[in-house]
Design an enzyme around this catalytic site. Structure first.
Site, PDB file in Angstrom:
ATOM      1  N   ASP A 152       0.834  -1.194   0.000  1.00 42.44           N
ATOM      2  CA  ASP A 152       0.000   0.000   0.000  1.00 42.44           C
ATOM      3  C   ASP A 152       0.873   1.250   0.000  1.00 42.44           C
ATOM      4  OD1 ASP A 152      -2.351   1.772   0.666  1.00 42.44           O
ATOM      5  OD2 ASP A 152      -3.289  -0.180   0.904  1.00 42.44           O
ATOM      6  N   HIS A 225      -4.052   6.151   3.095  1.00 47.39           N
ATOM      7  CA  HIS A 225      -4.655   4.926   2.570  1.00 47.39           C
ATOM      8  C   HIS A 225      -4.071   3.672   3.204  1.00 47.39           C
ATOM      9  CE1 HIS A 225      -5.528   1.820  -0.508  1.00 47.39           C
ATOM     10  NE2 HIS A 225      -6.561   2.588  -0.852  1.00 47.39           N
ATOM     11  N   SER A 563     -10.813  -0.804  -1.766  1.00 45.18           N
ATOM     12  CA  SER A 563      -9.610  -0.754  -0.913  1.00 45.18           C
ATOM     13  C   SER A 563      -9.958  -0.991   0.541  1.00 45.18           C
ATOM     14  CB  SER A 563      -8.938   0.616  -1.043  1.00 45.18           C
ATOM     15  OG  SER A 563      -8.173   0.711  -2.207  1.00 45.18           O
TER      16      SER A 563
END
Length: 1453
Positions: A152, A225, A563
């Site tokens: 990620d 994220h 995600s």
């Protein structure tokens, strides 16, 4: 005011005359009980009949009339009157009189000291079938030795979600590193975050050196994220987390909170774009990460990355990396993509990975708008703002001329709005999101109404920089309103979190859909999981919006996308790895897929956001069910060779040249996959599947089938297959150089162009090549050469585990699913519950009647007028209210209007609390003072009708905190009315300090009449614990309820000096602060205390001179002690908990105060140090405490002092620190010095546990309207449980194993009680026969006792108690089948130590529902029995589905 006196003057005169005429001698109130009315007399005849008794005792009709207080006229035959002891004795001798007893004001006092959610969670634990998340976590050891690799954008290691407190050492299988970089070194890793790496070479080959203003050259996350996905997988439990503005508040936790995390940073910002526009994740960086991850020893890999559509496996770095991982049985979970709702948009479609779609949870962030014409339009927002009204314009009307076309009119595109026309207004944009809101702000607008870019329910929450709401639909109504009004305006309503929405889940509009573009014979996605508006940890280097204008810093944030759904599945895979370490990655995927469900929380099929039935192209196999996946029964396994054979069929196998494809290839559909997909079928085809049994031995299954800037240089990856493991790193590198040298013509250039050297499992390398060079490298030994394109792969970004746990039980009555019980009971909508208490605060939102149907025709009651209360205060929820004051005023004189309302209105808070616990409507975003216990307040039966009977009043000269008084005559009058009014359940949260003889107990008598009509009566057991023989309300025709804890505490430790932490608890709102501290025993006024009271902070004992400005330690205490410290000028209190309880009764004191677990630690610190100070740490709500429940210290205990052959209490329910509605006329502390006003408050006592049982009784009444009150009590008792959320026996507050004298049959389980299998029924006559045996029947003279009396133990009760047993006794029980036909039950006996228990027959067969069977229980004293001490055991009838358990208590003489 004059009208007021004119109304009350007649009463005052009558009352004065009554007292005068009856004052010839000392008089007291007595109740004369005559039994049951025959129903043939008028009210006037009844009253005259009652006066006849008084006349005979008084000798005067006038005195008889004046001294009569109540004449019970409905079902109870009797009256109360002012009598002398002699007159009372005289009446007791008269014919027809059953009982005459004194109505004493000190006898009945209120029993006061996450609740339904906890019951729902608890009741599924440890059962054979029901899913339960905590069970799964414990079974998996919370995933503690499983390592999850996350590819990620990095991680924010300082987040509390990644703390390693209490975690074990790092597993020896871990071979990875914690890579140093900018603002990141080995100290940032710990036992939770065990490794971190970053991969930047390919990115910098494309974009040049990393711009350090955009990101940091290290594993640190500046995007948010990666932190979000990592904490969703394995974040620790962090209470009181919320998004900006407090939305989504609760406990943040990963699905596998003890897994180890390893971060592989492969995604980086694109120069010239904001992070909000996406990151670039290059295939070669990702392959390098896969390569390292495999070597590092990860067990699961989570990849929330992918393209806008699928790519051939030979050109897909994720597919290749995942194939190598899967060969080693590493599970790889990947996001499906955010390109929905277009068909053929699903990415990450290789069959060896788990492809995860995204769906909603049962939570929305409601923020409607109100147009100036009053029209309300639903909307959602997570932008923090308060209600405000703005002038409103439509974007198309305020655009700069020439900046838009017909197609872009009204879209608020950047640079299109005119500041002159927009400034100071709210703007309606036809569709939009972040950039539309920013454009409105740029133009000077102060609020935005955004049309939902996706039609339907799926709104992506964003915390905009100015007030903004996204409306679902009705856009045309907004447009028409603006265009037809001269001065349009709009009110944006402050957003709030709403939990429990329906339907849920639905498919998120953005989630990518099938069919699988690369290989349509493999169905993708595989599964769906929560991905819409998910709260998780965030990088503090990234703002919520990730745009330059947003400078806000948050620790937790709401984000959306596949995600967010992918890490949910990765976490579940980690738990399954922990439980089944030998399972292949294919087996784990199979378990997850085959146990998924395709129905929502309404029991109907999952839909898309528009309400259309969703298909497997949306959700794959369905919505994930973790606990089910742990035990799937069968799995569809597949090996590495199976995948290679599939590739032979699908693409000619170009991923492993060592595998020789057979001449006769099977269909791609023949891969042993948990789903079946056949594309372009002509005629028919046959495919093969193989299942492996991972369940019980000797299992049989049947099948059910249903239809339904270097010139032209780019990065290319040269993939060569698998490493052999025999070469050194130098040999591998030289091998790669040889390929490059063959096309570059120079060893130096070949060396300079090599980016990575994959060396562990993956054989291959990325390099800077021209297209021609890449084509030339397609030579022998090279499997594939493909472009690593930064534009193809971007981050898939667009209550969650709790929702999964709730959802997966839906549709299975044996599971812990409250929503199904509520639905089956129609939320109790036509059941009427009478509440005898202190009154009610009708304005509480808990009693709103929005959407409720008309009042049931069976209701015959009234809404009695009084001070501050009239008929308008009743509605379709609160359908009736009465108050009973006569008995009280005889004792205490006329009610002091400053103390209470002469009406059903509640000035204490107690009645409002109990009523809302029973039947309060769903009210979101409530909390106690200071924000504690925040969430949704709801009663157990939110659509029941409530009727309040106010019978409890303040005692003159005492504060409400010291208790109310409830007189028996007032109580009996209330029972009398309630029975006639048509109630079906009565809740009585009051009682005495111990049991009373039935004939002297107004509650026992009233409830017997109720039970005769099968009205269920639930009563509190009392707060006189932990003393033995203290249980009250012990009549066998009522349900007696003890109190226990829930899994929530309010942690507020104190720090002594700089280092010593002592655990504490508090619900007093305060910030962390340090104070000088003194021991109260050292600062007392001389002569005010003695040795036994020293240090107790008794009222008036502390010296103001010595206390002022300090914190005071009191050896023990509560409200009174904290108030004394405040009186003396103290600024904080540390209160000792002398009983060392796990959870204490919490109060919101007026100064910072904490109750500490170890008083001796505080005392010793003060006595052994000079410079003394204490830091009181701000309290916080912690959910998920263990063990829970335990029995509350205050809950009254057995044995039953009146009749020890009846076991009491019957059951236990939550009663410790319960949040519910409160009277706004009562302060939280109910003391004169407390002027705070609250709408919801935390209170404790069996008063709080009783209404939980009343609510459940009302639901059972709704589902089984013909069941007797005894059957309902039996159903609750025999399905109760005696284990806690650790799966161990329930204990008391000090950790000792609790007994039936504390919890009765156990802790209540509502969803089990609805289907108990068998019940122990009892009739009114059965109770009278019991009275014959127990007290010679003094409650109904019409019933004649038989000559041969059975033992009281023979009452057909769901428990068995035998006191003072001599040698042996046989008792009889009869059970009624309320379950399935043709049911056979066998018995299992757990005899009390020192006794033998035999039951005959040992099996019972029922042919039909309603059939009854009897059995005998023989209990015999053994030589090992302890005399005069009770021992405990149980017996249980089982049929394979039901467990009908009865506790046993026995003592011998």
């Amino acid at each position: 005011m004059s009208n007021y006196f004119s109304r009350i003057l007649p009463f005052l005169l009558i009352f004065h005359i009554l007292l005068a005429s009856c004052a010839d001698q000392p008089l007291q109130v007595y109740i004369v009980y005559l039994g049951e009315h025959s129903g043939t007399k008028t009210f006037q005849e009844i009253e005259e009949f009652h006066r006849s008794y008084l006349h005979s005792a008084k000798g005067s009709k006038e005195k008889a009339k004046d001294c009569l207080i109540y004449s019970y006229k409905n079902v109870i035959n009797g009256f109360s009157a002012l009598l002398s002891p002699e007159e009372a004795a005289k009446i007791s001798e008269m014919d027809g009189v059953i009982s005459v007893f004194h109505s004493h004001p000190t006898i009945s006092r209120l029993h006061t000291t996450r609740s339904w959610d906890f019951i729902n969670l608890l009741e599924g634990l440890g059962d054979p079938n029901p899913p339960n998340a905590e069970d799964l976590l414990r079974r998996a050891n919370y995933g503690k030795d499983v390592i999850v690799g996350v590819l990620d954008s990095g991680v924010w290691p300082e987040s509390e979600s990644f703390y390693d407190n209490g975690m074990d050492p790092i597993p020896q299988s871990w071979k990875g590193i914690c890579e140093n970089g900018v603002a990141f070194n080995s100290s940032h890793c710990n036992r939770k975050l065990i490794g971190a790496r970053y991969y930047l070479k390919s990115y910098e080959a494309y974009y040049g050196p990393l711009d350090t203003s955009l990101d940091v050259r290290s594993p640190r996350d500046t995007n948010g994220h990666g932190t979000h996905t990592s904490s969703t997988i394995g974040g620790r439990r962090v209470p009181n987390a919320s998004a900006i503005g407090g939305l989504g508040s609760g406990t943040a936790t990963g699905g596998a909170p003890l897994v180890r995390l390893a971060i592989y940073k492969v995604c980086w910002p694109v120069p010239g774009q904001t992070p909000a526009e996406g990151n670039a994740c290059l295939d070669d960086d990702m392959l390098a990460a896969f390569d390292d991850a495999i070597a590092d020893g990860v067990n699961v890999i989570s990849v929330s990355i992918g393209g806008n559509s699928s790519r051939p496996y030979t050109r897909d770095g994720i597919a290749i990396g995942a194939l190598h991982a899967v060969k080693r049985n590493i599970v790889v979970a990947c996001s499906a993509g955010n390109s929905g709702p277009s068909s053929y948009s699903v990415s990450n479609v290789a069959p060896w990975i788990i492809t995860v779609g995204a769906s909603s949870i049962d939570r929305v962030f409601s923020s409607p708008i109100v147009l100036g014409n009053g029209m309300i339009i639903e909307g959602q927002s997570i932008t923090p703002f308060t209600n405000w009204t703005y002038p409103l314009v439509y974007a198309a009307d305020v655009e700069i001329p020439g900046t838009t076309t017909n197609l872009t009119n009204g879209l608020c595109l950047p640079g299109t709005l005119s500041p002159t026309l927009v400034r100071g207004k709210a703007v309606f944009c036809w569709t939009g999101d972040l950039f539309q809101s920013l454009e409105v702000q740029r133009a000077g607008g102060i609020a935005t109404v955004l049309g939902n870019s996706f039609q339907g329910q799926g709104v992506l929450g964003r915390p905009y920089l100015s007030p903004a709401t996204v409306v679902y639909s009705d856009k045309i109504d907004i447009y028409n309103y603006i265009e037809t009004n001269q001065n349009p305006n709009v009110t944006l309503i402050q957003p709030k979190t709403v939990i429990g929405t329906k339907p849920a889940p639905f498919m998120a509009p953005f989630t990518s859909r099938g069919p699988n573009f690369i290989e349509p014979n493999i169905l993708k996605p595989d599964i769906t999981a929560p991905g819409l508006n998910i709260l998780a940890a965030w990088s503090e280097a990234s703002s919520p919006l990730k745009v330059p204008a947003d400078n806000r810093v948050v620790k937790y944030h709401i984000d959306s996308g596949t995600s967010m759904s992918c890490p949910h599945v990765a976490a579940v895979a980690a738990l399954l790895k922990a439980i089944h370490p030998d399972w292949s990655s294919a087996a784990i995927r199979s378990a997850i897929m085959t146990t998924a469900k395709i129905t929502n929380n309404m029991g109907t099929q999952i839909t898309d956001s528009l309400g259309n039935i969703a298909t497997p192209f949306d959700y794959g196999s369905g919505h994930i069910q973790p606990s089910k996946a742990a035990d799937p029964g069968l799995v569809y396994d597949a090996s590495y060779d199976d995948y290679l054979l599939f590739l032979c069929s699908s693409t000619g196998n170009v991923l492993d040249p060592t595998f020789n494809c057979p001449l006769n290839l099977p269909s791609a559909s023949d891969l042993n996959y948990p789903s079946l997909s056949i594309a372009n079928l002509k005629g028919s085809t046959t495919v093969k599947r193989t299942v492996t049994n991972v369940g019980k031995t000797n299992s049989s299954y049947s099948i059910l089938a249903t239809c339904a800037a270097r010139q032209r240089l780019q990065v290319y990856i040269v993939y060569l297959g698998e490493q052999s493991g025999t070469k050194t790193f130098q040999e591998i590198e030289e091998f790669y150089h040889s390929y490059l040298n063959s096309v570059k013509g120079s060893k130096e250039e070949a060396k300079n162009c090599l980016i990575y050297c994959y060396q562990n499992a993956i054989n291959g390398f990325p390099a800077l090549l021209t297209p021609e060079e890449a084509a030339k490298l397609s030579m022998d030994g090279v499997i594939t050469v493909f472009h690593s394109d930064p534009t193809k792969t971007r981050l898939h970004t667009t209550r969650s585990w709790d929702f999964i746990n709730l959802l997966e039980g839906t549709g299975n009555l044996s599971s812990s699913n409250a929503e199904e019980l509520l639905s089956k009971a129609n939320y109790g909508k036509d059941v009427i519950v009478g509440v005898l208490d202190t009154g009610i605060w009708p304005e509480s939102e808990s009693f709103n009647d929005h959407g409720m149907e008309p009042i049931p025709k069976s209701w015959k009651g009234e809404c009695q007028r009084g001070v501050g209360f009239n008929s308008s205060n009743c509605n379709r929820k609160l359908i009736g209210a009465r108050y009973y004051l006569k008995g009280y005023e005889v004792y205490f004189g006329r009610l002091n209007a400053s103390l209470d309302f002469r009406s059903p209105r509640d000035k204490s808070g107690h009645g409002t609390h109990t009523s809302s616990t029973i039947g309060g409507r769903r009210v979101t975003n409530v909390s106690a003072l200071g924000g504690f216990a925040s969430g949704t307040a709801i009663g157990g039966a939110p659509l029941v009708r409530l009727a309040m009977y106010k019978v409890c009043w303040p005692v003159p000269g005492y504060s409400l905190a010291e208790g109310n008084t409830c007189l028996d005559d007032d109580i009996l009058a209330a029972f009398d009315d309630a029975i006639r009014d048509g109630v079906q359940v009565i809740s009585v949260s009051m009682g005495t300090s111990t049991g009373r003889p039935y004939k002297e107990d107004g509650i026992a008598i009233g409830s017997l009449h109720a039970a005769k009509r099968d009205i269920v009566v639930a009563c509190s057991a009392g707060n006189s614990g932990p003393s033995s023989f203290s249980v009250s309300n012990v009549a066998p025709w009522m349900i007696t309820v003890g109190a226990s804890s829930i899994d929530r505490i309010f942690s507020s430790p104190v720090m002594l000096g700089k280092y010593t932490i002592v655990q504490g608890q508090s619900i007093t709102p305060f910030k962390t602060q340090t104070y000088p501290i003194v021991y109260s025993g050292d600062v007392e006024i001389p002569g005010k205390t003695i040795n036994t009271t020293k240090g107790l902070c008794r009222p008036g004992t502390l010296s103001s001179k010595l206390v002022r400005g300090k914190a005071v330690f009191c050896r023990r205490g509560g409200i009174s002690e904290s108030s004394e410290v405040q009186r003396a000028g103290g600024v904080a209190t540390v209160l000792g908990n002398v009983f060392h309880e796990r959870v204490v009764v919490c109060q919101p004191y007026l100064i910072p105060s904490t109750i500490v677990a170890s008083a001796i630690s505080v005392h010793n610190y003060i006595k052994s140090n000079r410079d003394l100070n204490v830091t009181l740490i701000q309290p916080k709500t912690i959910v998920g405490a263990e063990p829970a429940p335990f029995t509350a210290r205050f809950t009254s205990r057995g044995p039953n002092a009146i009749q020890p052959n009846i076991l009491k209490p019957d059951i236990t329910a939550p009663g410790l620190n319960i949040l519910a509605a409160w009277s706004e006329a009562a302060s939280p502390l109910n003391m004169p010095s407390d002027h705070r006003i609250v709408k919801y408050h935390i209170d404790s006592g069996t008063s709080m546990s009783c209404p939980h049982v009343a609510a459940i009784a009302s639901l059972l009444k709704a589902v089984h309207p013909r069941w007797s009150s005894a059957a309902i009590r039996s159903a609750m008792m025999t399905t109760a449980k005696i284990t806690n959320n650790l799966g161990k026996r329930i204990r008391d507050t000090q950790g000792n194993i609790a007994t039936p004298f504390e919890y009765g049959a156990g802790h209540i389980r509502p969803s089990k009680a609805v289907d108990p299998g068998l019940v122990y029924d009892a009739s009114y006559n059965d109770y009278l026969l019991f009275l014959c045996s127990s007290t010679h029947n003094l409650l109904d003279p019409s019933f004649r006792c038989p000559r041969v009396l059975p033992s009281p133990s023979n009452l057909n009760y769901p428990s068995l108690a035998i006191a003072k047993l001599r040698k042996v006794m046989t008792v009889k029980r009869t059970v009624t089948n309320v379950g399935m036909r043709n049911a056979s039950y066998s018995v299992r006996i757990y005899p009390p130590p020192g006794y033998s228990v035999k039951i005959f027959p040992t099996t019972l067969h029922f042919s039909t529902t309603g059939e009854k069977h009897s059995f005998n229980i023989t209990v015999k004293v053994k030589s090992t029995a302890k005399k005069n001490k009770f021992a405990f055991g149980s017996y249980t009838w089982r049929d394979g589905i039901h467990r009908v358990r009865s506790p046993i208590s026995v003592s011998s003489k």
